[in-house]
Every structure is written in structure tokens, then in C-alpha cells.
Design a protein around this motif. Structure first.
Motif, PDB file in Angstrom:
ATOM      1  N   TYR A 135       0.880  -1.171   0.000  1.00 21.46           N
ATOM      2  CA  TYR A 135       0.000   0.000   0.000  1.00 21.46           C
ATOM      3  C   TYR A 135       0.916   1.219   0.000  1.00 21.46           C
ATOM      4  O   TYR A 135       1.718   1.400   0.923  1.00 21.46           O
ATOM      5  CB  TYR A 135      -0.912   0.020   1.223  1.00 21.46           C
ATOM      6  N   TYR A 173       5.843   2.970   1.932  1.00 24.13           N
ATOM      7  CA  TYR A 173       4.766   2.011   1.701  1.00 24.13           C
ATOM      8  C   TYR A 173       4.634   1.074   2.891  1.00 24.13           C
ATOM      9  O   TYR A 173       5.598   0.808   3.612  1.00 24.13           O
ATOM     10  CB  TYR A 173       5.035   1.201   0.424  1.00 24.13           C
ATOM     11  N   ASP A 233      -2.078   3.786  -4.138  1.00 21.26           N
ATOM     12  CA  ASP A 233      -2.138   2.552  -4.926  1.00 21.26           C
ATOM     13  C   ASP A 233      -1.877   1.335  -4.044  1.00 21.26           C
ATOM     14  O   ASP A 233      -1.206   1.418  -3.010  1.00 21.26           O
ATOM     15  CB  ASP A 233      -1.082   2.551  -6.038  1.00 21.26           C
ATOM     16  N   VAL A 234      -2.401   0.201  -4.492  1.00 21.88           N
ATOM     17  CA  VAL A 234      -2.121  -1.098  -3.881  1.00 21.88           C
ATOM     18  C   VAL A 234      -1.671  -2.023  -5.005  1.00 21.88           C
ATOM     19  O   VAL A 234      -2.262  -2.018  -6.084  1.00 21.88           O
ATOM     20  CB  VAL A 234      -3.376  -1.686  -3.196  1.00 21.88           C
TER      21      VAL A 234
END
Length: 146
Positions: free
Chosen positions: A75, A138, A117-118
Motif C-alpha cells: 500500500y 509504503y 495505490d495497492v
């Protein structure tokens, strides 16, 4: 026939939902100060049976990684990166049980990652950060399969 299938599936899911869990892990709370401190250097927030949670920090590209038992769930918290997945690892070497590292990837798919974003990388898939902002932050959750 459709009704029969729905009844069977409903019964299966109901029995699973009503069955007692085999084991329940304790709830883990990590306060914001510890999270911030870990993002300052990067590293593990929690390593428990079955999964790991890390605060990742990159300041540039890295080696190719391939994990035989871990799936990486990233993530993106801050920054941007170019991330290559799949293809073939070049000069792959076993660095520890279930962990390989290489110099590059040929034939992979390029992803441009940004905040929010993932990306999920299944175990056995080569992956590499080829460019990152400084810093690139992240969360990574690693479910571990046996």
C-alpha cells in the motif's frame, strides 16, 4: 438448478461462518509515533505466525526479489515508483531459505505506483523497484504460505 446451487452455497457459507475459529490472534495496536519512527528508517512493525507487516522506505532502486513462501501486498503511502513484476530474474541467487535476489528482470510488466495505490505480488513472482522518489514510503503486508 440455479436455486439448488444457491441453497448449497448458502449452506456451505453459513456453516463456515457459524463454526468456531480454530485460533484467534491477539489484536495488535501500533501507535503513530512508532509507525512514524519506523517509516524514518524502514523496517518491521509486526512479525507474527502467518504474516509480517513492514513500514517500507526506499530512496532509490533495489535488487530483484522473489519469495517462494510470501505474497507481498504493498500500500503506497507517499511518493512514486516504477515497479517491475513477472518476467525472468537475471543472475538470481538464493540469499536465505525461500528468498532469492537478482540484478534485473527481463520481460516483466512495468507499473507506475503513486500514493494510494495497492499492488499484490504473489509468491514466486520476481519484482523490483527500478526507480523511486526520495523518499518512497509504503506498508507491506506479507501473508506467509506453508
Amino acid at each position: 438448478m440455479k436455486t439448488f446451487i444457491v441453497i448449497i452455497l448458502t449452506g456451505m457459507f453459513t456453516s463456515v461462518a457459524l463454526s468456531e475459529p480454530k485460533s484467534v490472534a491477539p489484536v495488535t495496536y501500533i501507535d503513530s509515533e512508532k509507525v512514524s519512527a519506523m517509516f524514518a528508517k524502514g523496517g518491521p512493525l509486526l512479525e507474527a505466525p502467518g504474516y509480517k507487516v513492514h513500514a517500507g522506505r526506499r530512496q532509490g532502486p533495489g535488487l530483484v526479489e522473489l519469495h517462494t513462501q510470501e505474497t507481498d501486498v504493498f500500500y503506497i503511502v507517499d511518493g512514486t515508483a516504477t515497479f517491475v513484476t513477472g518476467g525472468t530474474m537475471v543472475d538470481g541467487k538464493l540469499v536465505s531459505p525461500g528468498q532469492m535476489r537478482g540484478t534485473s528482470i527481463t520481460g516483466g510488466e512495468t507499473h507506475h505506483l503513486k500514493k494510494g495505490d495497492v499492488i499484490i505480488v504473489p509468491n514466486g513472482t520476481p519484482h523490483q523497484f527500478t526507480e523511486t522518489s526520495n523518499p518512497f514510503l509504503y506498508f507491506i503486508v506479507k501473508p506467509i504460505s506453508n
